[in-house]
Design an enzyme around this catalytic site. Structure first.
Site, short mmCIF file in Angstrom:
data_model
loop_
_atom_site.label_atom_id
_atom_site.label_comp_id
_atom_site.label_asym_id
_atom_site.label_seq_id
_atom_site.Cartn_x
_atom_site.Cartn_y
_atom_site.Cartn_z
CG ASN A 11 -1.72 1.24 1.40
OD1 ASN A 11 -1.84 2.02 0.46
ND2 ASN A 11 -2.29 1.43 2.58
CE LYS A 13 0.10 3.48 4.78
NZ LYS A 13 -0.04 3.64 6.21
CG HIS A 101 -5.91 1.73 5.21
ND1 HIS A 101 -5.47 2.68 6.12
CD2 HIS A 101 -4.86 0.89 5.02
CE1 HIS A 101 -4.21 2.41 6.44
NE2 HIS A 101 -3.82 1.33 5.80
CD GLU A 173 -3.64 -2.53 7.50
OE1 GLU A 173 -2.50 -2.69 7.08
OE2 GLU A 173 -4.35 -1.56 7.22
N GLY A 179 2.39 2.34 10.64
CA GLY A 179 3.32 3.45 10.44
C GLY A 179 4.05 3.88 11.70
CB SER A 219 5.27 -1.71 11.84
OG SER A 219 4.83 -0.38 12.06
C1 PEP Z 1 -0.79 0.09 5.96
O1 PEP Z 1 -0.74 1.14 5.38
O2 PEP Z 1 -1.74 -0.64 5.73
C2 PEP Z 1 0.29 -0.27 6.88
C3 PEP Z 1 0.20 -1.40 7.51
O3 PEP Z 1 1.34 0.61 7.02
P1 PEP Z 1 2.76 0.29 7.71
O4 PEP Z 1 3.26 -1.00 7.13
O5 PEP Z 1 3.62 1.48 7.33
O6 PEP Z 1 2.54 0.18 9.18
#
Ligand code: PEP
Length: 258
Positions: A11, A13, A101, A173, A179, A219
């Site tokens: 992703n 973003k 999300h 998530e 993040g 992460s």
């Molecule tokens: C995400 O954007 O779905 C995500 C899990 O971000 P990150 O891996 O940066 O935590």
């Protein structure tokens, strides 16, 4: 363990313009091989403005990475300034659309009703939704994670057939892990993913529960992917920050080798 092919999704973003997208994928294609794609499905979810470029690049170079989107509207067309219809994505050969999300839910006010409409619209337009769910740190500390997550799943899959649910992707998530560099422990992530699968079984039956793929996101990096992905109810990863670095993302896709 059920025979579910892992799906690793990047992703991006609101990162990487279409020039940077091409450069990133050009590196990634040399890092991944036929052997990787045989055992793992891979998708990338660029910003809307990159999708045509990404589609053209992957098709012309014959790279078997699926094109994904990060969001869409639920209507087919109309006066929705700034929105993108699911049918427009399908025309660009988009296969997967991330829906619900936590950044869409928290920053753009998407509730369970909107998320369910989007999930339905993605299916109606021939694509596969990646339905996200997850709780906050407060909910985790108050032991409210299970109720929050299964409630989001309930709303998102209620109107779907068992066959649709079997074919879709769910993504757990935890908001506090996105993040932040903080990852749920593999045991924690497995526990929540097992609750999600149990919820699917309850609502849509054993076959749907056995087939549905559940990703973990928050992460994920090359260093923790193998442990997370070896859990029985974790069938892939939704990767944010680490997906912007082709070497790191390739190592996540190759988690079996670490
Ligand atoms: C995400 O954007 O779905 C995500 C899990 O971000 P990150 O891996 O940066 O935590």
């Amino acid at each position: 363990m059920a025979d579910r092919k892992p799906l690793i999704s990047g992703n991006w973003k609101m990162n990487l313009n279409h020039f940077e997208a091409t450069a990133t994928l050009d590196k990634l294609r040399y890092l991944l091989s036929k052997d990787d794609y045989e055992v793992v499905d891979v998708s990338v979810h660029p910003p809307f403005t990159d999708i045509r470029t990404v589609q053209t690049f992957l098709e012309s170079e014959k790279v078997p990475i699926a094109v994904g989107a990060q969001n869409c509207h639920w209507e087919a067309n109309g006066a929705y300034t700034g929105e993108i219809a699911p049918g427009m994505l399908f025309k660009l050969n988009v296969s997967y659309v991330i829906v619900g999300h936590s950044e869409r839910r928290e920053l753009f006010g998407e509730d369970d009703i909107v998320v369910a409409q989007k999930v339905k619209a993605v299916f109606e337009n021939g694509m596969t939704p990646i339905l996200c769910c997850g709780g906050t740190l407060e909910e985790r500390e108050g032991e409210a994670t299970r109720g929050k997550v299964t409630g989001q799943i309930h709303a998102g899959i209620e109107a779907l057939t068992p066959e649709q649910v079997a074919s879709m992707v769910l993504a757990y998530e935890p908001i506090w892990a996105i993040g932040t560099g903080r990852t749920a422990s593999a045991e924690d992530a497995q526990q929540v993913c097992s609750w999600i699968r149990a919820k699917v079984k309850d609502m849509k039956g054993a076959d749907a529960a056995k087939a549905v793929r559940i990703q973990y996101g928050g992460s994920v990096k090359a260093g923790n992917a193998a442990e997370l992905l070896s859990q029985p109810d974790i069938d892939g990863a939704l990767v944010g920050g680490a997906a912007l670095d082709p070497e790191e993302f390739a190592r996540i896709v190759q988690f079996r080798l670490s």
